[in-house]
Design a protein around this motif. Structure first.
Motif, short mmCIF file in Angstrom:
data_model
loop_
_atom_site.label_atom_id
_atom_site.label_comp_id
_atom_site.label_asym_id
_atom_site.label_seq_id
_atom_site.Cartn_x
_atom_site.Cartn_y
_atom_site.Cartn_z
N SER A 26 4.76 -50.01 -15.47
CA SER A 26 4.31 -48.64 -15.57
C SER A 26 4.58 -48.08 -16.94
O SER A 26 5.47 -48.49 -17.62
N PRO A 27 3.73 -47.13 -17.40
CA PRO A 27 3.89 -46.60 -18.74
C PRO A 27 5.07 -45.67 -18.85
O PRO A 27 5.50 -45.11 -17.87
N SER A 28 5.55 -45.48 -20.07
CA SER A 28 6.68 -44.60 -20.23
C SER A 28 6.52 -43.72 -21.44
O SER A 28 7.05 -44.00 -22.48
N LEU A 58 -1.48 -39.65 -14.82
CA LEU A 58 -0.04 -39.46 -14.80
C LEU A 58 0.37 -38.93 -13.42
O LEU A 58 -0.41 -38.23 -12.77
N PRO A 59 1.58 -39.23 -13.00
CA PRO A 59 2.03 -38.72 -11.70
C PRO A 59 2.39 -37.23 -11.79
O PRO A 59 2.53 -36.68 -12.89
N GLU A 60 2.54 -36.60 -10.66
CA GLU A 60 3.03 -35.23 -10.61
C GLU A 60 4.49 -35.27 -11.07
O GLU A 60 5.35 -35.87 -10.41
N PRO A 61 4.83 -34.68 -12.22
CA PRO A 61 6.17 -34.87 -12.81
C PRO A 61 7.33 -34.42 -11.94
O PRO A 61 8.41 -35.03 -11.99
N CYS A 62 7.15 -33.39 -11.14
CA CYS A 62 8.26 -32.91 -10.32
C CYS A 62 8.43 -33.71 -9.04
O CYS A 62 9.34 -33.43 -8.24
N ALA A 63 7.55 -34.72 -8.84
CA ALA A 63 7.62 -35.51 -7.60
C ALA A 63 7.91 -36.99 -7.87
O ALA A 63 7.75 -37.82 -6.98
N VAL A 64 8.35 -37.31 -9.07
CA VAL A 64 8.54 -38.73 -9.42
C VAL A 64 9.88 -39.29 -8.94
O VAL A 64 10.06 -40.50 -8.90
N LEU A 65 10.84 -38.42 -8.60
CA LEU A 65 12.16 -38.87 -8.16
C LEU A 65 12.36 -38.55 -6.68
O LEU A 65 11.93 -37.50 -6.19
N SER A 66 13.03 -39.47 -6.02
CA SER A 66 13.32 -39.25 -4.60
C SER A 66 14.38 -38.16 -4.44
O SER A 66 15.12 -37.84 -5.39
N LYS A 67 14.45 -37.62 -3.23
CA LYS A 67 15.45 -36.60 -2.94
C LYS A 67 16.86 -37.14 -3.14
O LYS A 67 17.74 -36.44 -3.66
N LYS A 68 17.06 -38.38 -2.76
CA LYS A 68 18.38 -39.00 -2.91
C LYS A 68 18.79 -39.08 -4.38
O LYS A 68 19.94 -38.78 -4.74
N THR A 69 17.85 -39.50 -5.24
CA THR A 69 18.14 -39.61 -6.67
C THR A 69 18.44 -38.24 -7.27
O THR A 69 19.39 -38.07 -8.04
N LEU A 70 17.64 -37.25 -6.91
CA LEU A 70 17.85 -35.91 -7.44
C LEU A 70 19.19 -35.33 -7.00
O LEU A 70 19.90 -34.69 -7.78
N THR A 71 19.55 -35.58 -5.75
CA THR A 71 20.82 -35.07 -5.24
C THR A 71 22.00 -35.68 -5.98
O THR A 71 23.02 -35.01 -6.23
N ALA A 72 21.85 -36.95 -6.37
CA ALA A 72 22.92 -37.62 -7.11
C ALA A 72 23.03 -37.09 -8.54
O ALA A 72 24.13 -36.95 -9.08
N LEU A 73 21.90 -36.79 -9.16
CA LEU A 73 21.91 -36.36 -10.56
C LEU A 73 22.15 -34.85 -10.72
O LEU A 73 22.90 -34.42 -11.61
N VAL A 74 21.50 -34.06 -9.88
CA VAL A 74 21.63 -32.60 -9.97
C VAL A 74 21.94 -32.07 -8.56
O VAL A 74 21.07 -31.49 -7.90
N SER A 134 6.58 -44.68 -10.95
CA SER A 134 5.63 -43.73 -10.36
C SER A 134 4.31 -43.70 -11.12
O SER A 134 3.28 -43.29 -10.57
N VAL A 135 4.30 -44.13 -12.36
CA VAL A 135 3.07 -44.13 -13.14
C VAL A 135 2.09 -45.17 -12.59
O VAL A 135 0.90 -44.90 -12.41
N ALA A 136 2.59 -46.36 -12.32
CA ALA A 136 1.74 -47.39 -11.74
C ALA A 136 1.21 -46.95 -10.38
O ALA A 136 0.03 -47.14 -10.05
N THR A 137 2.07 -46.33 -9.59
CA THR A 137 1.66 -45.85 -8.27
C THR A 137 0.56 -44.80 -8.38
O THR A 137 -0.40 -44.81 -7.62
N ALA A 138 0.69 -43.92 -9.35
CA ALA A 138 -0.32 -42.88 -9.55
C ALA A 138 -1.68 -43.45 -9.93
O ALA A 138 -2.72 -42.84 -9.69
N ASN A 139 -1.67 -44.65 -10.50
CA ASN A 139 -2.92 -45.29 -10.91
C ASN A 139 -3.39 -46.33 -9.89
O ASN A 139 -4.25 -47.17 -10.21
N GLY A 140 -2.81 -46.29 -8.71
CA GLY A 140 -3.28 -47.15 -7.63
C GLY A 140 -2.81 -48.57 -7.70
O GLY A 140 -3.40 -49.46 -7.08
N ALA A 141 -1.75 -48.84 -8.45
CA ALA A 141 -1.22 -50.20 -8.56
C ALA A 141 0.25 -50.21 -8.19
O ALA A 141 0.99 -49.26 -8.49
#
Length: 303
Positions: free
Chosen positions: A294-296, A94-110, A263-270
């Motif tokens: 990627s899994p969800s 699994l990816p690092e959960p706090c690093a799955v969203l870009s700064k731009k996306t986070l700024t737009a949401l929160v 980000s899940v696929a990326t964490a698994n090297g794909a």
């Protein structure tokens, strides 16, 4: 007188010949009597050997009722039962959960909480993880805008007793969607499929009245192979501030869910790749990559 002597000698000779013939017959009778039991015993022994041999052969061939037949095995001659197998799970990390969203996306949401990510506790980070952010944009006497975002991951391993990781993820995905659709006190609940996101994706949105104000909740549940991602995003206008637009919140939540799933696929090297007909790969990297491969899976529920 001479004739009487001759006659007597003739009778003696006949008696002797008769005695010899009787003795011969007696000897032959005794020989036959001895031979017959031996032959009978030999015949009985042959009959017994023949019966036992055919029985042993039948058992060796696994014939009869089948109780002595060797168990069906792998064909290696050991007679051992072949172990059941199940297809291996696609994703092992699994990816690092706090690093799955870009700064731009986070700024737009929160907007006021892009750097406030709080990682959830987990005793097995390879199987579950979560992160949450909160934002309070204070506009003074006009009130304030509140936003809360939570992303959780849950990964399933394949198991011979429970089935494939993907099948387990399918069941969990369905339960997550059902839970979001049956929140106590929810109003105007609607569910819609999310295109080009994972193998399965649904967004559930509704209104929820709390003591702080009227909240608009968006829950996006995505399954990609053996992982389920659950994204919860809600917003509210507090202290007289206007309630946020539901469609805008939904659009932002769907975009973030796609990014988290990729980000899940990326964490698994794909590289993220579409896993459903509706998902089409981008020719070049995009701000919101397709996560259909990627899994969800989610590990935590919203507060």
């Amino acid at each position: 007188m001479q004739r009487a002597a001759v006659q007597q000698d003739g009778r003696r000779d006949r008696n002797e010949r008769n005695a010899q013939r009787r003795a011969g017959r007696l000897r032959r009778g005794l020989v036959c009597a001895a031979v017959v039991p031996a032959v009978a015993l030999f015949a009985a022994a042959c009959s017994s050997d023949s019966g036992s041999g055919s029985g042993d052969t039948a058992q060796q061939k696994g014939g009869g009722s089948g109780t002595s037949a060797a168990p069906t095995g792998s064909g290696d001659g050991t007679g051992a039962e072949a172990s059941p197998t199940v297809q291996a799970a696609k994703y092992q990390k699994l990816p690092e959960p706090c690093a799955v969203l870009s700064k731009k996306t986070l700024t737009a949401l929160v907007p006021k909480g892009a750097k406030s990510g709080k990682k959830g506790s987990s005793d097995d980070t390879a199987s579950r993880g979560s992160c949450s952010w909160s934002s309070l944009d204070n506009n003074g006497v006009k009130g304030s805008q509140f936003r809360w975002l939570n992303i959780s991951f849950l990964r399933f391993d394949s198991d011979t007793s429970r089935g494939t990781g993907e099948k387990q993820a399918e069941a969990y995905y369905a339960s997550q969607v059902q839970d979001a659709q049956s929140v106590s006190g929810a109003k105007n609940t609607k569910s819609e499929p999310v295109a080009a996101t994972g193998d399965q994706a649904t967004v559930v949105h509704y209104d929820l009245k709390k003591k702080e104000g009227a909240f608009r909740q968006q829950t996006v549940v995505v399954r990609a192979a053996n992982v389920v991602v659950t994204l919860d995003y809600n917003g509210a206008g507090l202290a007289g501030e206007k309630t946020p637009d539901a469609d805008a919140l939904t659009k932002s939540a769907e975009k973030a869910a796609k990014e988290a799933t990729a980000s899940v696929a990326t964490a698994n090297g794909a590289a993220p790749a579409p896993s459903s007909p509706a998902a089409t790969p981008s020719k070049k990297p995009s701000k919101s990559p397709s996560a259909s491969a990627s899994p969800s899976k989610s590990t935590a529920k919203k507060d």
